[in-house]
Design an enzyme around this catalytic site. Structure first.
Site, PDB file in Angstrom:
ATOM      1  N   SER A 309      37.515  45.172  44.082  1.00  0.00           N
ATOM      2  CA  SER A 309      36.730  44.527  45.133  1.00  0.00           C
ATOM      3  C   SER A 309      37.058  43.040  45.182  1.00  0.00           C
ATOM      4  O   SER A 309      37.836  42.528  44.369  1.00  0.00           O
ATOM      5  CB  SER A 309      35.232  44.713  44.873  1.00  0.00           C
ATOM      6  OG  SER A 309      34.847  44.031  43.678  1.00  0.00           O
ATOM      7  N   LYS A 310      36.455  42.348  46.132  1.00  0.00           N
ATOM      8  CA  LYS A 310      36.756  40.926  46.341  1.00  0.00           C
ATOM      9  C   LYS A 310      36.432  40.084  45.115  1.00  0.00           C
ATOM     10  O   LYS A 310      37.032  39.034  44.899  1.00  0.00           O
ATOM     11  CB  LYS A 310      35.981  40.394  47.544  1.00  0.00           C
ATOM     12  CG  LYS A 310      36.462  40.947  48.873  1.00  0.00           C
ATOM     13  CD  LYS A 310      35.651  40.393  50.029  1.00  0.00           C
ATOM     14  CE  LYS A 310      36.119  40.957  51.364  1.00  0.00           C
ATOM     15  NZ  LYS A 310      35.317  40.461  52.491  1.00  0.00           N
ATOM     16  N   ARG A 311      35.486  40.537  44.290  1.00  0.00           N
ATOM     17  CA  ARG A 311      35.127  39.739  43.119  1.00  0.00           C
ATOM     18  C   ARG A 311      36.263  39.696  42.099  1.00  0.00           C
ATOM     19  O   ARG A 311      36.263  38.862  41.197  1.00  0.00           O
ATOM     20  CB  ARG A 311      33.852  40.283  42.464  1.00  0.00           C
ATOM     21  CG  ARG A 311      33.998  41.655  41.826  1.00  0.00           C
ATOM     22  CD  ARG A 311      32.661  42.181  41.338  1.00  0.00           C
ATOM     23  NE  ARG A 311      32.750  43.504  40.788  1.00  0.00           N
ATOM     24  CZ  ARG A 311      33.040  43.774  39.524  1.00  0.00           C
ATOM     25  NH1 ARG A 311      33.268  42.786  38.678  1.00  0.00           N
ATOM     26  NH2 ARG A 311      33.077  45.019  39.089  1.00  0.00           N
ATOM     27  N   GLY A 313      39.313  39.005  42.994  1.00  0.00           N
ATOM     28  CA  GLY A 313      40.359  38.154  43.568  1.00  0.00           C
ATOM     29  C   GLY A 313      40.833  38.719  44.880  1.00  0.00           C
ATOM     30  O   GLY A 313      40.111  39.444  45.577  1.00  0.00           O
TER      31      GLY A 313
END
Length: 587
Positions: A309-311, A313
């Protein structure tokens, strides 16, 4: 128990109330109650010659069907790549379909971005919204009449019925099921309604959905090309909606109708879609459509084995821009990754050719790809390996292309005043081994131009050099500068430097590390770095040509010699703090 086994595509086991040798539709003239009874009790055989809206005559046809609600995630890019490789390896067709039935979130800007990113990766499609084809339209929002046609056909045949339940009633059903510890499935309130009850609600204008009648007992199995046999129990499903009360079709219904009418032979998609296969298989058989082969690809995981996921990177290939606003701040394309590196790395996420080889061109991937070698286990996204692989491809570019890309980067970043010329060519040749992404070149060049001598001399690593007569080497170096000898040899380039440094070392009775380490520290201000001779020649050229923007903190050779003259060597060698030198002023 009645068991009907057909092709490898589907197997359904039922406890029928009325046995039937084949999957069939009751005649339209039968009483509705009889049709309902038969639809609850069907047996299925997926015959190879089962009818369908179109025939593909054995041609391999695959599709990638993104939803234009954001960026092309690496998981989606990997799925698109696997479909592309499978189609090309089989001489088939790669179809692009836009699933834009989420009217609130779908945007034209996002669709254009997805198409742009797929093209950037080199995944050119044979049919799609922008190129046409014999199976269009290729946007779901343009296929509503088709969905309505097949939904009405299922309604007439009895496999679907109108449900007039309100949202409040449905929520109450879920709560009741939860209290009883049962699956939150629809209770079938309107499944047995009489024609008169249905007509009364229609006359009142009560909103209704279309619900599919699911067999009450039994199980369904598919032969997944990656996972083998996958089974579901039908009693956990409940009658599901295929058309909403606003007339919009539900995802699983759209996908089934689209794949069938577009003659898709193989559905290669993400593992998260595996549960959808149960509903879709029931719809396929109710409409008499030929089932495609299914292959569900494992998820891409983060290093902690959670879903990427975006967390973690950057997760998107490109980024969507609308009205000057960026929807995401990081993406692989803008970070400087090359498409050939992305394709190579994505191809290795869950697939291998059985060898130790890690580098493949697109043509080689097409030649070697097989669905049988796709792993059913989750695969970890290793950003370090991707960066390393990109560095390999970056340094493999033709020198002119690499120099142009990095030179333009340096100029756009405000480090240099020009993007081409002798200095740029030599700087790229010197620094490229430490560059994995084009933006990395900024740090590499700025590091070369900097002169952190004071900090270096204050570090523990410099102590052996100070104790080994670093000040004496500095004195001799300054003497060579004062006579003009050093500057003259630097004008001759690398050959002049090599000749001079050999004589310089002979005069000091130093060679090897005892000679080059002191010179590196005194001239570059650092203990480590690229080839020292090439670095000094470049620094000399930078100071003479004025190609470097003076605002970036470049310390010329003349300024470096000034720093050396003003250093308090006594305090440095005695372990005391050095006096404030000209280095501070220069920085």
């Amino acid at each position: 128990m009645a068991t009907m086994v057909g092709t490898p595509w589907i197997r359904i086991k039922l406890m029928p109330e009325l046995s039937s040798p084949i999957f069939w539709r009751p005649a339209l003239h039968l009483r509705r109650s009889v049709r309902r009874h038969l639809c609850r009790s069907f047996s299925i055989a997926a015959f190879a010659d089962s009818p369908g809206p179109r025939k593909n005559d054995g041609e391999v046809r695959v599709r990638f069907a993104p939803s234009p609600t954001g960026n092309l995630h690496v998981g989606g890019a990997r799925t698109a790549l696997f479909n592309y490789l499978f189609a090309r390896s089989k001489g088939g067709k790669f179809v692009l379909r836009i699933e834009d039935t989420d009217l609130e979130r779908s945007t034209k800007v996002s669709e254009e971005a997805v198409l742009r990113d797929l093209s950037w990766l080199g995944l050119e499609w044979d049919e799609g919204p922008d190129v046409g084809g014999n199976y269009g339209p290729y946007r779901q929002s343009e296929r509503n009449e088709l969905y309505k046609q097949y939904a009405d056909e299922l309604l007439e045949s009895g496999y679907v019925y109108r449900c007039f339940c309100s949202n409040e009633e449905l929520e109450k059903m879920k709560e009741t099921a939860k209290l009883k510890g049962l699956p939150p499935v629809y209770t079938g309130k309107w499944a047995t309604a009489s024609d008169a009850e249905v007509q009364a609600e229609l006359e009142k204008g009560t909103p209704f959905t279309y619900r599919f009648r699911v067999p009450r007992e039994g199980s369904l199995s598919i032969d997944d090309l990656i996972r083998g046999e996958v089974s579901w129990s039908l009693d956990t499903l409940g009658d599901f909606v295929i058309m909403r009360s606003n007339g919009q079709p539900v995802y699983n219904f759209c996908v089934t109708v689209d794949d069938a009418t577009m003659a898709i032979s193989h559905v290669i998609r993400a593992e998260e879609h595996l549960p959808n296969t149960l509903r879709q298989a029931l719809i396929y058989k109710a409409l008499g459509f030929r089932m495609p082969y299914f292959a569900h690809v494992s998820l891409i995981l983060a290093p902690d084995r959670s879903k990427l996921s975006k967390r973690h990177g950057a997760t998107s290939v490109g980024q969507v821009v609308d009205g000057g606003k960026y929807y995401v701040n990081v993406n692989f394309r803008e970070m400087g990754y090359l498409p050939q590196a992305m394709v190579n790395y994505l191809g290795l996420l869950g697939w291998s050719d059985g060898t130790e080889n890690e580098f493949f061109t697109m043509d080689q991937l097409v030649q070697k790809f097989s669905i049988e070698r796709v792993s059913k286990s989750g695969t970890i996204f290793d950003s370090v390996k991707l960066r390393w692989m990109n560095g390999h491809y970056l340094r493999s570019l033709p020198s002119e292309e690499l120099t142009k890309a990095i030179g333009e980067r340096w100029k756009s970043a405000g480090i240099l005043n020009k993007s081409q010329g002798e200095f740029v060519e030599e700087a790229v040749a010197l620094l490229k081994d430490g560059i994995d992404l084009v933006p990395d070149s900024d740090k590499a060049l700025l590091n070369l131009l900097s002169y952190p001598l004071r900090d270096t001399l204050a570090s523990p690593e410099a102590k052996p050099l100070l104790e080994d007569g670093l000040s004496e080497v500095a004195a001799s170096l300054l003497a060579a500068c004062d006579t003009g000898e050093l500057i003259a040899v630097l004008e001759e380039g690398h050959a002049g430097w090599q000749k001079w440094v050999k004589g310089f070392g002979k005069a000091l009775k130093r060679k090897g590390k005892a000679l080059f380490m002191p010179l590196r520290v005194l001239l570059t201000g650092k203990l480590h770095g690229p080839d020292m001779g090439a670095s000094i020649v470049l620094l000399h050229k930078a100071g003479r040509t004025g190609i470097v923007n003076p605002q970036v903190g470049f310390v010329t050779l003349d300024e470096r010699f000034k720093v050396l003259r003003e250093l308090d060597w006594a305090s440095l060698t005695s372990g005391l703090p050095s006096i404030e030198s000209a280095a501070t002023a220069v920085h």
